[in-house]
Scaffold this active site. Structure first.
Site, PDB file in Angstrom:
ATOM      1  N   ARG A 111      30.072 -12.940 -53.513  1.00 54.84           N
ATOM      2  CA  ARG A 111      28.902 -12.148 -53.125  1.00 54.84           C
ATOM      3  C   ARG A 111      27.851 -12.248 -54.219  1.00 54.84           C
ATOM      4  O   ARG A 111      28.123 -12.765 -55.296  1.00 54.84           O
ATOM      5  CB  ARG A 111      29.287 -10.702 -52.821  1.00 54.84           C
ATOM      6  CG  ARG A 111      29.885  -9.964 -53.982  1.00 54.84           C
ATOM      7  CD  ARG A 111      30.202  -8.523 -53.588  1.00 54.84           C
ATOM      8  NE  ARG A 111      30.742  -7.797 -54.718  1.00 54.84           N
ATOM      9  CZ  ARG A 111      31.175  -6.547 -54.663  1.00 54.84           C
ATOM     10  NH1 ARG A 111      31.145  -5.884 -53.520  1.00 54.84           N
ATOM     11  NH2 ARG A 111      31.641  -5.935 -55.723  1.00 54.84           N
ATOM     12  N   ASN A 149      22.446  -3.856 -53.746  1.00 50.23           N
ATOM     13  CA  ASN A 149      23.657  -3.136 -54.154  1.00 50.23           C
ATOM     14  C   ASN A 149      24.043  -3.559 -55.560  1.00 50.23           C
ATOM     15  O   ASN A 149      24.123  -4.757 -55.845  1.00 50.23           O
ATOM     16  CB  ASN A 149      24.822  -3.458 -53.214  1.00 50.23           C
ATOM     17  CG  ASN A 149      26.011  -2.543 -53.432  1.00 50.23           C
ATOM     18  OD1 ASN A 149      25.920  -1.341 -53.201  1.00 50.23           O
ATOM     19  ND2 ASN A 149      27.113  -3.099 -53.915  1.00 50.23           N
ATOM     20  N   GLU A 150      24.251  -2.602 -56.439  1.00 46.41           N
ATOM     21  CA  GLU A 150      24.680  -2.910 -57.807  1.00 46.41           C
ATOM     22  C   GLU A 150      24.030  -4.199 -58.323  1.00 46.41           C
ATOM     23  O   GLU A 150      24.702  -5.189 -58.638  1.00 46.41           O
ATOM     24  CB  GLU A 150      26.204  -3.021 -57.887  1.00 46.41           C
ATOM     25  CG  GLU A 150      26.910  -1.708 -57.687  1.00 46.41           C
ATOM     26  CD  GLU A 150      28.393  -1.768 -58.028  1.00 46.41           C
ATOM     27  OE1 GLU A 150      28.954  -2.874 -58.131  1.00 46.41           O
ATOM     28  OE2 GLU A 150      29.007  -0.700 -58.187  1.00 46.41           O
ATOM     29  N   GLU A 310      29.239   5.708 -55.386  1.00 50.35           N
ATOM     30  CA  GLU A 310      30.573   5.142 -55.136  1.00 50.35           C
ATOM     31  C   GLU A 310      31.540   5.621 -56.211  1.00 50.35           C
ATOM     32  O   GLU A 310      31.185   5.650 -57.395  1.00 50.35           O
ATOM     33  CB  GLU A 310      30.576   3.612 -55.259  1.00 50.35           C
ATOM     34  CG  GLU A 310      29.871   2.839 -54.193  1.00 50.35           C
ATOM     35  CD  GLU A 310      29.946   1.330 -54.469  1.00 50.35           C
ATOM     36  OE1 GLU A 310      30.842   0.877 -55.207  1.00 50.35           O
ATOM     37  OE2 GLU A 310      29.078   0.614 -53.969  1.00 50.35           O
ATOM     38  N   TRP A 318      40.712  -4.545 -58.438  1.00 50.72           N
ATOM     39  CA  TRP A 318      40.178  -5.595 -59.324  1.00 50.72           C
ATOM     40  C   TRP A 318      40.600  -5.431 -60.778  1.00 50.72           C
ATOM     41  O   TRP A 318      40.065  -6.105 -61.638  1.00 50.72           O
ATOM     42  CB  TRP A 318      38.652  -5.664 -59.199  1.00 50.72           C
ATOM     43  CG  TRP A 318      37.967  -4.330 -59.170  1.00 50.72           C
ATOM     44  CD1 TRP A 318      37.558  -3.643 -58.058  1.00 50.72           C
ATOM     45  CD2 TRP A 318      37.604  -3.492 -60.291  1.00 50.72           C
ATOM     46  NE1 TRP A 318      36.977  -2.435 -58.408  1.00 50.72           N
ATOM     47  CE2 TRP A 318      36.989  -2.325 -59.774  1.00 50.72           C
ATOM     48  CE3 TRP A 318      37.742  -3.610 -61.676  1.00 50.72           C
ATOM     49  CZ2 TRP A 318      36.515  -1.295 -60.580  1.00 50.72           C
ATOM     50  CZ3 TRP A 318      37.268  -2.585 -62.478  1.00 50.72           C
ATOM     51  CH2 TRP A 318      36.663  -1.446 -61.926  1.00 50.72           C
ATOM     52  N   GLU A 358      38.844  -7.126 -50.514  1.00 51.57           N
ATOM     53  CA  GLU A 358      38.986  -5.724 -50.926  1.00 51.57           C
ATOM     54  C   GLU A 358      39.974  -4.963 -50.044  1.00 51.57           C
ATOM     55  O   GLU A 358      39.958  -3.736 -49.997  1.00 51.57           O
ATOM     56  CB  GLU A 358      37.616  -5.059 -50.961  1.00 51.57           C
ATOM     57  CG  GLU A 358      36.744  -5.713 -52.029  1.00 51.57           C
ATOM     58  CD  GLU A 358      35.446  -5.003 -52.305  1.00 51.57           C
ATOM     59  OE1 GLU A 358      34.758  -4.643 -51.330  1.00 51.57           O
ATOM     60  OE2 GLU A 358      35.117  -4.821 -53.488  1.00 51.57           O
ATOM     61  N   LYS A 359      40.864  -5.703 -49.360  1.00 47.28           N
ATOM     62  CA  LYS A 359      41.767  -5.023 -48.419  1.00 47.28           C
ATOM     63  C   LYS A 359      42.788  -4.125 -49.108  1.00 47.28           C
ATOM     64  O   LYS A 359      43.337  -3.232 -48.485  1.00 47.28           O
ATOM     65  CB  LYS A 359      42.456  -6.020 -47.485  1.00 47.28           C
ATOM     66  CG  LYS A 359      43.286  -7.095 -48.149  1.00 47.28           C
ATOM     67  CD  LYS A 359      43.853  -8.021 -47.056  1.00 47.28           C
ATOM     68  CE  LYS A 359      44.689  -9.135 -47.652  1.00 47.28           C
ATOM     69  NZ  LYS A 359      43.862 -10.096 -48.424  1.00 47.28           N
ATOM     70  N   PHE A 360      43.005  -4.327 -50.408  1.00 48.74           N
ATOM     71  CA  PHE A 360      43.931  -3.425 -51.111  1.00 48.74           C
ATOM     72  C   PHE A 360      43.198  -2.402 -51.987  1.00 48.74           C
ATOM     73  O   PHE A 360      43.791  -1.787 -52.873  1.00 48.74           O
ATOM     74  CB  PHE A 360      44.960  -4.231 -51.911  1.00 48.74           C
ATOM     75  CG  PHE A 360      45.866  -5.029 -51.010  1.00 48.74           C
ATOM     76  CD1 PHE A 360      46.647  -4.387 -50.047  1.00 48.74           C
ATOM     77  CD2 PHE A 360      45.899  -6.414 -51.076  1.00 48.74           C
ATOM     78  CE1 PHE A 360      47.456  -5.116 -49.178  1.00 48.74           C
ATOM     79  CE2 PHE A 360      46.715  -7.147 -50.223  1.00 48.74           C
ATOM     80  CZ  PHE A 360      47.490  -6.494 -49.258  1.00 48.74           C
ATOM     81  N   HIS A 361      41.906  -2.236 -51.744  1.00 46.20           N
ATOM     82  CA  HIS A 361      41.127  -1.191 -52.436  1.00 46.20           C
ATOM     83  C   HIS A 361      41.234   0.079 -51.601  1.00 46.20           C
ATOM     84  O   HIS A 361      41.078   0.045 -50.386  1.00 46.20           O
ATOM     85  CB  HIS A 361      39.667  -1.651 -52.527  1.00 46.20           C
ATOM     86  CG  HIS A 361      38.810  -0.825 -53.432  1.00 46.20           C
ATOM     87  ND1 HIS A 361      38.485   0.491 -53.179  1.00 46.20           N
ATOM     88  CD2 HIS A 361      38.189  -1.147 -54.599  1.00 46.20           C
ATOM     89  CE1 HIS A 361      37.703   0.942 -54.151  1.00 46.20           C
ATOM     90  NE2 HIS A 361      37.507  -0.034 -55.023  1.00 46.20           N
TER      91      HIS A 361
HETATM   92  C1  GAL Z   1      31.474  -1.943 -56.348  1.00 51.68           C
HETATM   93  C2  GAL Z   1      30.737  -2.461 -55.123  1.00 51.68           C
HETATM   94  C3  GAL Z   1      31.469  -2.145 -53.830  1.00 51.68           C
HETATM   95  C4  GAL Z   1      32.934  -2.438 -53.967  1.00 51.68           C
HETATM   96  C5  GAL Z   1      33.493  -1.662 -55.138  1.00 51.68           C
HETATM   97  C6  GAL Z   1      34.975  -1.850 -55.332  1.00 51.68           C
HETATM   98  O1  GAL Z   1      31.166  -2.715 -57.446  1.00 51.68           O
HETATM   99  O2  GAL Z   1      29.442  -1.934 -55.054  1.00 51.68           O
HETATM  100  O3  GAL Z   1      30.890  -2.920 -52.791  1.00 51.68           O
HETATM  101  O4  GAL Z   1      33.125  -3.796 -54.155  1.00 51.68           O
HETATM  102  O5  GAL Z   1      32.851  -2.064 -56.315  1.00 51.68           O
HETATM  103  O6  GAL Z   1      35.470  -1.127 -56.419  1.00 51.68           O
END
Ligand code: GAL
Length: 635
Positions: A111, A149-150, A310, A318, A358-361
């Site tokens: 991304r 975003n970020e 967030e 991660w 990100e399926k395990f977030h």
């Molecule tokens: C942020 C991001 C989100 C998601 C999240 C996961 O950096 O804005 O889209 O990826 O981390 O922790």
């Protein structure tokens, strides 16, 4: 007058309905109502589903979901969907993709795959923002705009040829002529002198063991920050043309090791400050880092409420080991942010994905659904926020201690060729903050370059490793102290001016040498794993120095190590300012700040694992030993 953040406590998260079928959308509405969700962030990564080919837009699904949310009384923080360009854009225009330090062009598929100086990206992201603002600007569900975003998370710096052209234009504005640039960067060193603007390249990778010019590298960070800010301003101003009612913002990244943007500058350009924060699971006292970041964010917001855009309900995906949150930890985390000024608690993300990286977030609705521990916690938090809703719009009580936090010093200190690669700007700032937190001392963060009058709101101002210090900012600190304030200044402060040229005649310039009265002659970094002992029983690591006092009173000297006998800790002749010459360990920092608190009669609330914060008419207390939260009227 720019639009303000609505006075409400927000609860919700990133909502990615394009990953799900219509039947799930209906269930989402039911669950959101059940949890008390009142805001979702839509379309953050939706570019490829909204603009399916160049200039071919499909807004049907977004119309539908915004309508559904509105019917269910849920407001929308609408993203401009520009965070990740679709494949068709970079296949048709490969020069939109970023180039790394080694000169490799990166590929589509992660991304944020775009060059921050790309005119094509700027035009296409602006077009998409315009389409969205035109279509939804007046929709009653829209409460705020979420640009991109970020910014800079994955693409903070680009080294491509397009960037090189923009870089030269930026330099021509900063330096009136090439000679001025040569002087500022000290280019007579290593035959780096430039004779024409075209010779100036981005600071790309150089032969092994050598590094690009440090002043140039520092300027390249400033340039990159400005390029990204320009992208934000472009989208923001386009949206404003269609919608003058809803506030516009973007989510910052409040993370201990994230230094990509100078948020003090960015904060001036958003209608309200929003940020994201994630705990580092390996840090046992990560709630102190959370408090640091929340206080820093409140600093960007000038003490006004801000929004936590967030955080996570439990584990992320991660880190090396993605540890879930303990029972009660999510509630404690969210309310700590609220106590420290956030107008709510938003998460990444609403529903946990089944595909993608990100399926395990964790999410608000986890894979296991309504029977889960997390869903129970999500409903509990929703109910607590409801009870606290009167806090919306109120401000967190101002602290007595201020810490100066400087991204540009951090950028300069992130380079090689310093006296030691062990020194870390954020680590020292966090060391000091941790000690204050444990003592129940609250901290406000202030921008570098704050005037003496601004600093005078505080009894004490901390300057950990304020490496870059120009003459005016140095004078402001001296004036603040002369007017009765107290400074705490660390080693490696005031070393260079704004172009990173070292100040001569005793390290630390006139602040350390003349005002504090400490003569720092030579640095003596400490070997990895070794410690230095101080004559007052304290101990430190990483750093020592050959130093003596001139007008200052020596509080402690080194009793071992290379700098044996040198000044390690001193107080200025006025008796109000402290100088700290080493990286003290946790116990020593607590000892230092405890005596400072006693001398200056600072108010201590909580401490020892319990944070106590006053906001609005309430005193919130969060016990991190037990994860219990409570509040009472603050009388
Ligand atoms: C942020 C991001 C989100 C998601 C999240 C996961 O950096 O804005 O889209 O990826 O981390 O922790």
């Amino acid at each position: 007058m720019t639009p303000a953040m609505p006075s409400q406590l927000f609860y919700g998260g990133d909502y990615n309905p394009e990953q799900w079928g219509r039947e799930v959308w209906l269930e989402d509405m039911r669950l959101m109502r059940e949890a008390g969700v009142n805001l979702v962030t839509l379309a953050v990564f939706s570019w490829a589903t909204l603009e399916v080919a160049d200039g071919v837009y499909e807004f049907g699904w977004l119309d539908e979901i915004i309508g559904l949310l509105h019917e269910n009384g849920i407001s929308v923080d609408l993203a401009t969907a520009t965070a990740s360009p679709p494949a068709w854009l970079t296949i048709a225009n490969p020069e939109v993709l970023p180039v790394n330090y080694q000169g490799t062009r990166l590929s589509h598929g992660g991304r944020q795959g775009y060059c921050i100086s790309s005119p094509i990206y700027k035009a296409k992201s602006g077009q998409l923002a315009a389409k969205l603002a035109e279509r939804y600007g007046k929709h009653p569900a829209i409460k705020m705009w979420h640009v991109n975003n970020e910014y800079g998370c994955h693409n903070p710096i680009c080294y491509c040829d397009v960037s090189a052209l923009a870089w030269r234009e930026w330099l021509k504005k900063r330096y009136s002529n090439l000679e001025e640039l040569n002087l500022a960067w000290g280019t007579n060193f290593w035959s780096q002198r430039y004779h024409s603007w075209d010779e100036v390249l981005p600071p790309r990778e150089t032969p092994t063991g050598t590094y690009p010019n440090p002043s140039m590298t520092l300027d390249y960070r400033r340039f990159s920050n400005d390029q990204i800010l320009d992208l934000y301003l472009n989208e923001r101003d386009i949206i404003r043309g269609f919608d003058s009612v809803n506030p516009i913002t973007t989510n910052f990244m409040s993370m201990k090791h994230t230094s990509v943007l100078d948020y003090w500058q960015w904060a001036k350009e958003v209608d309200f400050v929003a940020t994201d924060h994630y705990l580092m699971a390996d840090d046992e006292r990560n709630y102190i880092d959370l408090a640091f970041q929340a206080d820093l964010t409140r600093g960007f917001a000038g003490g006004k409420p801000w929004l936590l855009m967030e955080h996570s309900t439990s584990a992320v995906n991660w880190q090396e080991r993605n540890i879930p949150k303990a029972q009660g930890e999510m509630l404690a985390n969210s309310l700590s942010h609220v106590a420290r000024g956030s107008n709510g608690a938003m998460f990444f993300q609403w529903r946990q994905s089944i595909s993608g990286s990100e399926k395990f977030h964790s999410a608000m609705v986890p894979h296991t659904g309504e029977k889960s521990r997390i869903w129970h916690n999500v409903k509990e938090l929703g109910a607590k926020l409801q009870e606290l809703k009167a806090l919306a719009g109120s401000e967190t009580e101002i602290a007595e201690v201020a810490m100066i936090f400087d991204y540009q010093s951090w950028w300069a200190l992130s380079q090689r060729n310093l006296p030691s690669t062990s020194i870390s700007y954020p680590e020292l700032a966090h060391d000091w903050y941790r000690a204050l937190w444990e003592l129940g001392l609250r901290v406000d963060f202030v921008a570098p370059g704050s005037s003496a009058a601004e600093l005078s709101n505080y009894k004490v101002v901390l300057a950990p490793m304020l490496y870059l210090l120009n003459t005016d900012d140095e004078q402001a600190l001296i004036d603040y102290s002369k007017a009765g304030g107290s400074l705490v200044v660390s080693y490696f402060t005031g070393i260079s001016n704004e172009v990173d040229a070292v100040k001569l005649g005793g390290y630390g310039g006139s602040l350390v040498r003349d005002h504090l009265g400490v003569f720092v002659d030579e640095f003596a970094p400490v070997r990895l794993g070794e410690k230095v002992s101080l004559s007052n029983g304290m101990s430190g690591s990483e750093w020592s120095q050959f130093a003596t006092t001139s007008s200052a009173d020596e509080l402690a000297s080194y009793v071992d190590g290379l700098a044996l006998g040198s000044t390690a800790l001193a107080k200025s002749a006025s008796g109000r300012d402290w100088y700290v010459g080493t990286r003290l360990d946790d116990a020593s920092n607590q000892q230092l700040f405890a005596s400072l608190a006693a001398e200056l009669q600072l108010e201590q609330l909580g401490g020892k694992g319990v944070e106590v914060i006053n906001r609005g008419g309430l005193q919130l207390s969060i016990d991190h030993n037990t994860n219990r939260v409570s509040w009472k009227a603050n009388v």
